[in-house]
Design a protein around this motif. Sequence first.
Motif, PDB file in Angstrom:
ATOM      1  N   GLY A  49     103.377 -22.567  30.765  1.00 45.40           N
ATOM      2  CA  GLY A  49     104.543 -21.700  30.701  1.00 45.40           C
ATOM      3  C   GLY A  49     105.209 -21.601  32.053  1.00 45.40           C
ATOM      4  O   GLY A  49     104.628 -21.985  33.073  1.00 45.40           O
ATOM      5  N   PRO A  50     106.440 -21.091  32.102  1.00 44.09           N
ATOM      6  CA  PRO A  50     107.141 -20.947  33.377  1.00 44.09           C
ATOM      7  C   PRO A  50     106.521 -19.845  34.220  1.00 44.09           C
ATOM      8  O   PRO A  50     105.686 -19.063  33.739  1.00 44.09           O
ATOM      9  CB  PRO A  50     108.571 -20.580  32.949  1.00 44.09           C
ATOM     10  CG  PRO A  50     108.387 -19.906  31.621  1.00 44.09           C
ATOM     11  CD  PRO A  50     107.228 -20.596  30.961  1.00 44.09           C
ATOM     12  N   PHE A 175      95.956 -27.880  41.380  1.00 44.32           N
ATOM     13  CA  PHE A 175      96.519 -29.040  42.079  1.00 44.32           C
ATOM     14  C   PHE A 175      97.936 -28.776  42.589  1.00 44.32           C
ATOM     15  O   PHE A 175      98.624 -29.698  43.008  1.00 44.32           O
ATOM     16  CB  PHE A 175      96.529 -30.257  41.149  1.00 44.32           C
ATOM     17  CG  PHE A 175      95.222 -30.503  40.454  1.00 44.32           C
ATOM     18  CD1 PHE A 175      94.022 -30.390  41.138  1.00 44.32           C
ATOM     19  CD2 PHE A 175      95.188 -30.814  39.100  1.00 44.32           C
ATOM     20  CE1 PHE A 175      92.813 -30.607  40.495  1.00 44.32           C
ATOM     21  CE2 PHE A 175      93.986 -31.036  38.452  1.00 44.32           C
ATOM     22  CZ  PHE A 175      92.795 -30.924  39.151  1.00 44.32           C
ATOM     23  N   ASN A 176      98.361 -27.530  42.547  1.00 42.32           N
ATOM     24  CA  ASN A 176      99.754 -27.198  42.842  1.00 42.32           C
ATOM     25  C   ASN A 176     100.154 -27.514  44.272  1.00 42.32           C
ATOM     26  O   ASN A 176     101.303 -27.828  44.540  1.00 42.32           O
ATOM     27  CB  ASN A 176     100.010 -25.712  42.552  1.00 42.32           C
ATOM     28  CG  ASN A 176     101.451 -25.430  42.210  1.00 42.32           C
ATOM     29  OD1 ASN A 176     102.121 -26.255  41.607  1.00 42.32           O
ATOM     30  ND2 ASN A 176     101.935 -24.270  42.611  1.00 42.32           N
ATOM     31  N   VAL A 204      95.443 -23.446  33.662  1.00 46.98           N
ATOM     32  CA  VAL A 204      96.747 -22.795  33.721  1.00 46.98           C
ATOM     33  C   VAL A 204      97.689 -23.648  34.561  1.00 46.98           C
ATOM     34  O   VAL A 204      97.339 -24.063  35.671  1.00 46.98           O
ATOM     35  CB  VAL A 204      96.625 -21.388  34.337  1.00 46.98           C
ATOM     36  CG1 VAL A 204      97.991 -20.861  34.764  1.00 46.98           C
ATOM     37  CG2 VAL A 204      95.995 -20.425  33.342  1.00 46.98           C
ATOM     38  N   THR A 205      98.871 -23.949  34.034  1.00 48.00           N
ATOM     39  CA  THR A 205      99.841 -24.733  34.776  1.00 48.00           C
ATOM     40  C   THR A 205     101.261 -24.447  34.277  1.00 48.00           C
ATOM     41  O   THR A 205     101.446 -24.013  33.142  1.00 48.00           O
ATOM     42  CB  THR A 205      99.545 -26.249  34.670  1.00 48.00           C
ATOM     43  OG1 THR A 205     100.440 -26.981  35.514  1.00 48.00           O
ATOM     44  CG2 THR A 205      99.707 -26.741  33.237  1.00 48.00           C
ATOM     45  N   HIS A 206     102.247 -24.707  35.148  1.00 50.80           N
ATOM     46  CA  HIS A 206     103.649 -24.686  34.711  1.00 50.80           C
ATOM     47  C   HIS A 206     104.196 -26.117  34.652  1.00 50.80           C
ATOM     48  O   HIS A 206     105.361 -26.331  34.336  1.00 50.80           O
ATOM     49  CB  HIS A 206     104.504 -23.850  35.679  1.00 50.80           C
ATOM     50  CG  HIS A 206     104.589 -24.445  37.058  1.00 50.80           C
ATOM     51  ND1 HIS A 206     103.664 -24.172  38.037  1.00 50.80           N
ATOM     52  CD2 HIS A 206     105.455 -25.314  37.599  1.00 50.80           C
ATOM     53  CE1 HIS A 206     103.976 -24.859  39.137  1.00 50.80           C
ATOM     54  NE2 HIS A 206     105.059 -25.554  38.893  1.00 50.80           N
ATOM     55  N   ASP A 207     103.318 -27.097  34.931  1.00 55.68           N
ATOM     56  CA  ASP A 207     103.704 -28.501  35.008  1.00 55.68           C
ATOM     57  C   ASP A 207     103.540 -29.155  33.631  1.00 55.68           C
ATOM     58  O   ASP A 207     102.424 -29.375  33.161  1.00 55.68           O
ATOM     59  CB  ASP A 207     102.810 -29.198  36.048  1.00 55.68           C
ATOM     60  CG  ASP A 207     103.243 -30.625  36.337  1.00 55.68           C
ATOM     61  OD1 ASP A 207     103.538 -31.364  35.379  1.00 55.68           O
ATOM     62  OD2 ASP A 207     103.281 -31.014  37.519  1.00 55.68           O
ATOM     63  N   ALA A 211     100.185 -30.836  31.660  1.00 62.00           N
ATOM     64  CA  ALA A 211      99.691 -30.332  30.377  1.00 62.00           C
ATOM     65  C   ALA A 211      99.594 -31.443  29.351  1.00 62.00           C
ATOM     66  O   ALA A 211      98.596 -31.563  28.622  1.00 62.00           O
ATOM     67  CB  ALA A 211     100.609 -29.220  29.868  1.00 62.00           C
ATOM     68  N   LEU A 212     100.610 -32.295  29.264  1.00 64.10           N
ATOM     69  CA  LEU A 212     100.614 -33.373  28.266  1.00 64.10           C
ATOM     70  C   LEU A 212      99.544 -34.413  28.573  1.00 64.10           C
ATOM     71  O   LEU A 212      98.924 -34.963  27.666  1.00 64.10           O
ATOM     72  CB  LEU A 212     101.992 -34.031  28.218  1.00 64.10           C
ATOM     73  CG  LEU A 212     103.146 -33.170  27.695  1.00 64.10           C
ATOM     74  CD1 LEU A 212     104.471 -33.911  27.844  1.00 64.10           C
ATOM     75  CD2 LEU A 212     102.926 -32.769  26.252  1.00 64.10           C
TER      76      LEU A 212
END
Length: 347
Positions: A49-50, A175-176, A204-207, A211-212
């Motif tokens: 999510g953003p 990894f951000n 948890v990620t916004h990337d 995610a895919l």
Amino acid sequence: MYGSAPFLNSDEPGAVLRLEGISFAHGPLRVVDDFSLSLGAGSLTTLLGPSGSGKTTLLQLICGHLTPLSGKIWIGGVAAEGLALEKRGLGVVHQQPGLFPHLSAVRNVSFGLEVRGTGLGEAVRVAEGMLAMTGLEAGAFGRYPHQLSGGQQQRVALARALAFRPGLLLLDEPFNGLDRELRQQMRAELKRIQRECGITTLLVTHDQEEALALSDTVVAMNHGRLVQAGPPSELYRQPRDAWLAGFLGEANLVTVGGYLGGLAGELLLVRPEELQADPLPGADGHHLKGVVEAVAFYGATCLASFRADGLVWKILLAGEKTPRVGQEIAALLPAGAGWNVTRRKVP
């Protein structure tokens, strides 16, 4: 072998994590809203999510750093209410590795085992094995955090989280802070390690790309609510709403009524790769002709935007076919292509 909490209830096999109707607020702002989720044993699930969607808050609730306003959390089939973090069987890796600066890499990993009563010799042996599994070269085992690169520090943090054999691994955008090449390398390493260990993992990620690429299941979250959960391909090709369609990759969103047939107000999602360039004149589908307005070159592929029939379309092309801005382009929307977001299916 990992994959089940140390206190897993045999009445609920596979129920490594279950959230039921979780809500949390900061003052009047509802950050997590009636959120429910279940993680099966050995799965890798991504919470996507953003920024500000409530992802990290949800992780803090699972860890016990925050208490839900309502709802229940079960870890390994046991109600988590009142359980301290160390009693929850969780391994946690944050964006910042948080290593002890005065301890070497191997002692950073062994320290948690020593605190839990493991003898120094055995703790170091286990720590060295974990560091090797994460891909850290043996020559770096004795180095201190300031002597390690960002990627090496994250390997140590991951080894530390896995060393005591947790039932559930939580990763908060680990990894951000890494550059793109290193991020891709660490993603591949994480997937390998997770498969080898069989440990249930929540990332948890916004990337969207992350995610895919990594997940068995993607859980899309926005404004504190679960939007859709399922395999990555399902969320990408068959999103439940227009927000997710636009958030998860490049998208052409076209109102169906009149223009492409169907009922007015319906929304069709067409991914750029579904459009076909230079179609044969008699090809079945909707033919588009326009002028290229923008081009993004990615090497093997390029993304071109062109205006046709009063709309701006995006099409994915092979890199060697990269058009120029101002060039005319012909494309085809094949019959039956796309996903009707409104009705969840193409008529």
